[in-house]
Design an enzyme around this catalytic site. Structure first.
Site, PDB file in Angstrom:
ATOM      1  N   LYS A 103     -12.964  22.376 -26.301  1.00 17.07           N
ATOM      2  CA  LYS A 103     -12.569  21.145 -25.586  1.00 17.07           C
ATOM      3  C   LYS A 103     -11.337  21.455 -24.760  1.00 17.07           C
ATOM      4  O   LYS A 103     -10.574  22.396 -25.063  1.00 17.07           O
ATOM      5  CB  LYS A 103     -12.273  20.001 -26.566  1.00 17.07           C
ATOM      6  CG  LYS A 103     -11.178  20.258 -27.621  1.00 17.07           C
ATOM      7  CD  LYS A 103      -9.748  19.965 -27.211  1.00 17.07           C
ATOM      8  CE  LYS A 103      -8.760  20.148 -28.373  1.00 17.07           C
ATOM      9  NZ  LYS A 103      -7.354  20.223 -27.984  1.00 17.07           N
ATOM     10  N   ASP A 124      -9.071  15.925 -34.589  1.00 21.38           N
ATOM     11  CA  ASP A 124      -9.952  16.286 -33.475  1.00 21.38           C
ATOM     12  C   ASP A 124     -11.427  16.351 -33.854  1.00 21.38           C
ATOM     13  O   ASP A 124     -12.273  16.464 -32.972  1.00 21.38           O
ATOM     14  CB  ASP A 124      -9.580  17.704 -32.996  1.00 21.38           C
ATOM     15  CG  ASP A 124      -8.696  17.688 -31.776  1.00 21.38           C
ATOM     16  OD1 ASP A 124      -8.325  16.593 -31.341  1.00 21.38           O
ATOM     17  OD2 ASP A 124      -8.399  18.786 -31.282  1.00 21.38           O
TER      18      ASP A 124
HETATM   19  C1  LIG Z   1      -3.161  17.947 -30.428  1.00 18.45           C
HETATM   20  C2  LIG Z   1      -4.642  17.966 -30.419  1.00 18.45           C
HETATM   21  C3  LIG Z   1      -5.155  17.203 -29.184  1.00 18.45           C
HETATM   22  O1  LIG Z   1      -6.521  17.310 -29.019  1.00 18.45           O
HETATM   23  O2  LIG Z   1      -5.249  19.237 -30.317  1.00 18.45           O
HETATM   24  P1  LIG Z   1      -4.854  20.786 -30.608  1.00 18.45           P
HETATM   25  O3  LIG Z   1      -3.834  21.238 -29.625  1.00 18.45           O
HETATM   26  O4  LIG Z   1      -4.379  20.918 -32.005  1.00 18.45           O
HETATM   27  O5  LIG Z   1      -6.154  21.511 -30.412  1.00 18.45           O
HETATM   28  C4  LIG Z   1      -5.197  17.269 -31.683  1.00 18.45           C
HETATM   29  O6  LIG Z   1      -4.858  15.924 -31.755  1.00 18.45           O
HETATM   30  C5  LIG Z   1      -4.894  17.933 -32.988  1.00 18.45           C
HETATM   31  O7  LIG Z   1      -6.005  17.731 -33.802  1.00 18.45           O
HETATM   32  P2  LIG Z   1      -6.223  18.641 -35.123  1.00 18.45           P
HETATM   33  O8  LIG Z   1      -5.923  20.064 -34.815  1.00 18.45           O
HETATM   34  O9  LIG Z   1      -7.579  18.300 -35.669  1.00 18.45           O
HETATM   35  O10 LIG Z   1      -5.054  18.038 -36.006  1.00 18.45           O
HETATM   36  P3  LIG Z   1      -4.880  17.947 -37.582  1.00 18.45           P
HETATM   37  O11 LIG Z   1      -5.428  19.180 -38.222  1.00 18.45           O
HETATM   38  O12 LIG Z   1      -5.354  16.611 -38.070  1.00 18.45           O
HETATM   39  O13 LIG Z   1      -3.284  17.951 -37.690  1.00 18.45           O
HETATM   40  C6  LIG Z   1      -2.524  19.110 -37.390  1.00 18.45           C
HETATM   41  C7  LIG Z   1      -1.066  18.686 -37.347  1.00 18.45           C
HETATM   42  O14 LIG Z   1      -0.828  17.872 -36.196  1.00 18.45           O
HETATM   43  C8  LIG Z   1      -0.257  16.626 -36.554  1.00 18.45           C
HETATM   44  N1  LIG Z   1      -0.918  15.568 -35.753  1.00 18.45           N
HETATM   45  C9  LIG Z   1      -2.227  15.682 -35.402  1.00 18.45           C
HETATM   46  C10 LIG Z   1      -2.844  14.694 -34.654  1.00 18.45           C
HETATM   47  C11 LIG Z   1      -2.068  13.566 -34.294  1.00 18.45           C
HETATM   48  N2  LIG Z   1      -2.603  12.574 -33.593  1.00 18.45           N
HETATM   49  N3  LIG Z   1      -0.771  13.471 -34.655  1.00 18.45           N
HETATM   50  C12 LIG Z   1      -0.176  14.460 -35.375  1.00 18.45           C
HETATM   51  O15 LIG Z   1       1.009  14.369 -35.673  1.00 18.45           O
HETATM   52  C13 LIG Z   1      -0.575  16.451 -38.030  1.00 18.45           C
HETATM   53  O16 LIG Z   1       0.446  15.728 -38.662  1.00 18.45           O
HETATM   54  C14 LIG Z   1      -0.622  17.872 -38.543  1.00 18.45           C
HETATM   55  O17 LIG Z   1       0.641  18.325 -38.907  1.00 18.45           O
END
Ligand SMILES: C[C@@](CO)(OP(=O)(O)O)[C@H](O)COP(=O)(O)OP(=O)(O)OC[C@H]1O[C@@H](n2ccc(N)nc2=O)[C@H](O)[C@@H]1O
Ligand SMILES: Nc1ncnc2c1ncn2[C@@H]1O[C@H](COP(=O)(O)OP(=O)(O)O)[C@@H](O)[C@H]1O
Length: 285
Positions: free
Chosen positions: A14, A139
């Site tokens: 994504k 995600d």
């Molecule tokens: C930021 C995003 C944007 O698409 O992507 P990535 O850069 O990681 O791929 C996502 O929201 C990441 O989703 P995901 O990787 O599934 O997150 P999780 O495992 O649930 O959480 C990882 C960490 O990020 C924090 N987290 C996640 C999502 C959110 N809305 N708020 C947060 O503060 C959580 O507290 C945790 O410490």
């Protein structure tokens, strides 16, 4: 459909085309508004049904312990939730950079839930699978639902959107960024107001980008280098950066000139996750 004995499914990447952080909840999670598009490029998972309850993973596990692997966690969650007495051998071909913001781990987990829901005949609806997947990561639901969307809440409330097809060159600057590190950093911008009116008429950015550029100079360099070709952006909490084009040749040209210290790929965007397209073809057989 006869329930198949084995199947292969892509776990697509994504991109977050914008990512606004509107606030922080008491449990530490952040309220977001972010636009998800899927790419027709990703990890490849092969699932073979077994008659015992064992779940094993072979292939490109990159030193992740079995019980830490989101593929294993997803399989175990479905098996436990639905009291399944079957198991699975799962082979992973890893193409997506880990900690790159392209959602590889979440996508692997979602494709595992989708595939095993078919192989194990557990027949959960997409809503039920998305609720289950949310326990594995914020995600995961968007990958389960499989449609390009603006996500609200912590990323699980989805407003589906149709996006024009584009070509992307995605660059991984060989640095992993921990999502948790960015979301716990005191300097993260967390006060962007909620979108009002038509989002397509507004300047949309990634609130994580200034902080990640500061913490990770290689990301700053990548964004600067890509600017020679087109406006550059970072996806998610990084570290991957991307540029968007109308045609494949333009994206290919950037990839061909990429410095050897970085890795990259090109892909086109799709409004329906290629995992869903593949699964529909299997089910229709
Ligand atoms: C930021 C995003 C944007 O698409 O992507 P990535 O850069 O990681 O791929 C996502 O929201 C990441 O989703 P995901 O990787 O599934 O997150 P999780 O495992 O649930 O959480 C990882 C960490 O990020 C924090 N987290 C996640 C999502 C959110 N809305 N708020 C947060 O503060 C959580 O507290 C945790 O410490
Ligand atoms: N199957 C998997 N693929 C990728 N990462 C995984 C997997 N299982 C567990 N992880 C862990 O999740 C972390 C985040 O992975 P990933 O989803 O690739 O990053 P991002 O959320 O930045 O796109 C990795 O650093 C790794 O420790």
């Amino acid at each position: 459909m006869n329930t198949p004995f084995e199947l292969s499914l892509i776990a697509p990447a994504k991109l977050n085309l914008f990512l606004h952080i509107n606030g922080r909840r008491d449990d530490g999670y952040h309220e977001l508004e972010t636009l998800f598009t899927f790419l027709n490029y990703g990890d490849e998972l092969h699932f073979t049904l077994t008659n015992d309850k064992n779940i094993s993973i072979s292939g490109d596990t990159h030193g992740i312990a079995l019980t830490d692997n989101l593929i294993y966690k997803a399989a175990l969650l479905l098996q436990t939730q639905c009291k399944v007495n079957l198991g699975a051998k799962i082979n992973l071909t890893k193409r997506l950079p880990m900690g790159g913001g392209v959602g590889g781990g979440s996508s692997d987990a979602a494709s595992t839930l989708l595939a095993l829901n078919t192989l194990w005949n557990t027949a959960l609806t997409l809503d039920e699978l998305a609720d289950l997947g949310l326990n594995l990561g914020a995600d995961v639901p968007v990958f389960i639902k499989g449609k390009s969307a603006i996500a609200h809440g912590i990323g699980e409330q989805l407003e589906y959107v149709k996006l024009p097809q584009k070509w992307y060159c995605v660059v991984f600057p060989n640095q992993h960024v921990s999502t948790a590190q960015i979301f716990t950093h005191p300097d993260l911008k967390r006060d962007t107001p909620k979108l009002l009116g038509d989002w397509q008429q507004q300047v949309l950015t990634n609130d994580c980008e200034p902080l990640v550029k500061k913490l990770c100079p290689e990301v700053e360099k990548t964004l600067q280098w890509l600017l020679k070709y087109a406006p550059s952006k970072m996806t998610g909490t990084g570290s991957c950066c991307f540029v968007e084009f109308a045609s494949q040749v333009q994206a290919q040209d950037v990839l061909a000139n990429l410095p050897h210290t970085w890795q990259g790929f090109i892909a086109s965007s799709v409004n329906t996750s290629p995992a869903h397209t593949e699964l529909a073809a299997i089910i229709d057989k």
